[in-house]
Write an enzyme that holds these catalytic residues in place. Structure first.
Site, PDB file in Angstrom:
ATOM      1  N   HIS A  60      11.863  -3.575  -0.051  1.00  7.99           N
ATOM      2  CA  HIS A  60      11.855  -2.542   0.984  1.00  7.99           C
ATOM      3  C   HIS A  60      10.780  -1.486   0.720  1.00  7.99           C
ATOM      4  O   HIS A  60      10.670  -0.523   1.480  1.00  7.99           O
ATOM      5  CB  HIS A  60      13.220  -1.859   1.053  1.00  7.99           C
ATOM      6  CG  HIS A  60      13.519  -1.023  -0.152  1.00  7.99           C
ATOM      7  ND1 HIS A  60      13.811  -1.564  -1.385  1.00  7.99           N
ATOM      8  CD2 HIS A  60      13.542   0.332  -0.332  1.00  7.99           C
ATOM      9  CE1 HIS A  60      14.007  -0.598  -2.249  1.00  7.99           C
ATOM     10  NE2 HIS A  60      13.840   0.561  -1.647  1.00  7.99           N
TER      11      HIS A  60
ATOM     12  N   HIS B 155       7.390   3.112   1.916  1.00 10.49           N
ATOM     13  CA  HIS B 155       8.837   2.933   1.763  1.00 10.49           C
ATOM     14  C   HIS B 155       9.472   2.692   3.134  1.00 10.49           C
ATOM     15  O   HIS B 155       9.377   3.529   4.026  1.00 10.49           O
ATOM     16  CB  HIS B 155       9.442   4.186   1.101  1.00 10.49           C
ATOM     17  CG  HIS B 155      10.821   4.002   0.575  1.00 10.49           C
ATOM     18  ND1 HIS B 155      11.931   3.979   1.374  1.00 10.49           N
ATOM     19  CD2 HIS B 155      11.269   3.818  -0.693  1.00 10.49           C
ATOM     20  CE1 HIS B 155      13.015   3.797   0.639  1.00 10.49           C
ATOM     21  NE2 HIS B 155      12.637   3.694  -0.634  1.00 10.49           N
TER      22      HIS B 155
END
Length: 644
Positions: free
Chosen positions: A549, A564
């Site tokens: 992620h 992110h």
């Protein structure tokens, strides 16, 4: 860092070789440990001393087992320093592998000599024998600590992922189960085969030396296999700003990591209990049932069932979590002890009871190993520095504590119950059997109950909590880029486009306080309209986070950028995220890095906002945001941020 195109086939082959080599090393490690902690004591109590004077023989047995216990406990005080020494090791062969190879070779050679009477001086010069034995034993034990601590410290060095660590540890535990089980299968058949005198079912000195020689050969070969076949993952998260040196710092590091200390206390008490019972099983088959060769049958069954339990460990943890798995295993073991205590000479009941006690041990080992491994990051977040080997040294330290205490106990029990040189099942009195069974069953049961109560009340480092810790550590990535790898240039100007299509959001407006406050670094955020994340400039992929992620890039000027995807998405454990690059790979602007499925993030109830931060922005002047909040941008089209 060397640029790489990331050949998937080559990487897969390297992973396979590394995993097999590590499992092979675990095989030799547990075969050696089983021979040292269990069967060496059998050799000492039944064959090492045969002067014809039973009182003198028993006295020497007590001396030797006491020496072993004292030396191993004293050596435990050295273990944390051994872990710290390994932490500070830097060689071109790696941090851990030199210790595995050197330690494994030296300990194997010494063990082979200990399975002898050292040229007969145990009879002609007993005092000299005790002195030489003590020197050899402490030398072997210290080098074994270097080897064992280094070997198991490689687990966090092979991966940052809790899930991947479980898979790696499960593979190693399969090797451990085979090694620890197979040594029990071959010990009596091998000893009896090479013995000139087979009466009594315990063999003679010739047979036990052959056994020791086999263990030594396996120990050397498997140590070399680890040195040649394994691969340590290098990452900035494994870098320490300072070394933990000195007794005070080491003690403070261990004691301030409360979760490490609680699981250590749990495992220490548990290890004493299981080691006492495990060490006495062969005595039970030999002196209670009178059939030592049936011990091989038990160990063969044990290998098969244990392999199954270890293989399904990841699924057990996924379905029931570590705490419930641990509790269930303790319950099964206690039930096994109860059945064992009333089994008598019934082979069927003995085998069922012994397996109920033995099989869960492999699973509990993995639960404890995973919690101790996860406490590396727990301590890193809490204390500000990472101590892999120092933390991982606790587990083998506790194993050796259990082994040390059990060695002393077993030696005393053998003498008290009359199970020494020349004894047979027929010579053991009912009083001797009663005392033997109290020590074999009642005492370990008490230890297991105490260990469970401590674990259930005090150990709180769950898989979910570790994921949260990793998420916090991820936000610290890139604060300091290695100067030898990327020199930050101050006399340049660069612009940064959005790596994903969507709506621009001011970073200080995002829901995550850590990002909004600028603690991670300066930058911007995007509300995505597309699931493709592209490289915003030419750069090296320095970090791909375990659940895919987030990704860390460092460009040719030393600019460290963290992309992110979403907040709390670490809890999705990689579901809905696909990574197309590898760590160390050099990518050009526009290369697809990650693809994510936005509906999966929203369905899970998480914020899908993407943050783009310059994590080492303190090395530059304040970045200038060129795009207005609310503006729609396309990936790698419009310039969003200017840095100089």
């Amino acid at each position: 860092m060397v640029n790489s195109t990331g050949n998937p086939k080559s990487s897969k082959l390297k992973n396979i070789i590394s995993r097999v080599s590590y499992a092979f090393g675990a095989f030799g490690n547990d075969m050696f440990y089983g021979a040292l902690s269990t069967y060496f004591i059998m050799f000492v109590t039944t064959h090492l001393f045969n002067s014809g004077n039973k009182t003198e023989n028993n006295r020497m047995i007590v001396y030797i087992t006491t020496i072993i216990t004292v030396l191993r406990i004293v050596e435990l005080l050295i273990d944390p320093f051994i872990g710290n020494w390994i932490d500070r090791t830097k060689t071109r062969f790696g941090q851990f592998k030199p210790w595995v190879v050197v330690g494994g070779t030296i300990t194997s050679v010494i063990l082979m000599f200990l399975f002898t009477d050292l040229g007969g001086i145990n009879k002609t010069h007993p005092l000299l024998y005790l002195i030489v034995f003590a020197v050899l034993y402490i030398t072997m034990d210290i080098f074994y600590s270097f080897k064992d601590v280094a070997f198991w410290s490689m687990v966090p060095a092979l991966s940052f992922s809790s899930k991947e660590r479980e898979r790696t540890a499960s593979s190693a535990r399969i090797g451990s189960t085979l090694g620890g089980g197979l040594v029990g299968v071959v010990v009596m058949p091998l000893v009896l085969f090479f013995s000139l005198n087979k009466t009594g079912g315990t063999g003679d000195a010739h047979g036990w030396f052959a056994f020791g020689l086999m263990i030594a050969i396996v120990g050397i070969i498997t140590s070399i296999a680890v040195g040649l076949g394994t691969h340590e993952v290098q990452s900035d998260l494994r870098k320490n700003k300072e070394n933990t040196v000195g007794f005070k710092k080491i003690f403070r590091t261990l004691t301030q990591n409360d979760q490490l200390m609680w699981i250590a206390l749990t495992y220490g008490i548990y290890a004493v209990g299981i080691n006492i019972l495990n060490s006495l099983v062969l005595y039970y088959f030999t002196f209670i049932m009178g059939k030592s060769t049936l011990f091989s049958v038990f160990q063969t069954i044990n290998i098969v069932i244990s392999l199954v339990s270890v293989s399904i460990f990841p699924k057990l943890v996924d379905k029931f979590n570590r705490r419930r798995v641990f509790a269930s295993c303790i319950g099964i073991m206690l039930a096994g002890i109860l059945l064992f205590s009333v089994a008598g000479k019934s082979l069927f009941l003995v085998l069922v009871a012994a397996e109920m006690f033995q099989v869960p041990q492999a699973v509990i080992f993995l639960v404890v190993l995973m919690i101790i491994t996860d406490s590396v990051e727990y301590g890193q977040l809490k204390l500000g520095h990472r101590d892999e080997s120092l933390t991982l040294s606790i587990r083998p330290l506790l194993d050796k504590l259990g082994g040390a205490i059990s060695n002393g106990v077993v030696g005393q029990v053998a003498v008290i119950a009359g199970m020494t040189t020349g004894a047979t099942a027929a010579s053991i009195t009912s009083d001797g059997q009663f005392k033997f069974k109290v020590m074999m069953f009642a005492v370990p049961a008490v230890f297991l109950i105490i260990a469970f109560l401590i674990f259930w009340k005090k150990s709180t480092l769950t898989e979910e909590k570790h994921a949260e810790i990793m998420a916090q550590l991820e936000k610290t990535w890139g604060k300091e880029v290695k100067p030898e790898a990327k020199e930050v240039q101050h006399n340049f100007t660069m612009t940064l486009a959005s790596p994903v299509s969507g709506e621009i959001i001011a970073l200080d407006k995002v829901a995550d306080v850590t990002f909004a406050s600028g603690q991670v670094g300066q930058g911007f955020a995007v509300k995505p309209t597309d699931g493709r994340v592209l490289a915003p400039f030419n750069a090296t992929v320095e970090r791909i986070f375990e659940t895919r992620h987030a990704i860390g890039l460092v460009d040719d000027h030393g600019v460290a950028v963290l992309i992110h995807i979403g907040f709390d998405t670490v809890k999705m454990k990689g579901t809905g995220f696909v990574s197309y690059v590898q760590e160390g790979q050099y990518v050009t602007k526009g290369t697809e890095l990650i693809e994510f499925w936005d509906p999966a993030i929203k369905k899970a109830g998480f914020d899908d906002t993407i943050t783009v931060t310059i994590t080492n922005s303190d090395k530059f002047s304040t970045p200038q945001i060129l795009a207005r909040p609310g503006e729609l941008v396309s990936a790698n089209k419009q310039e969003v941020l200017k840095l100089q």
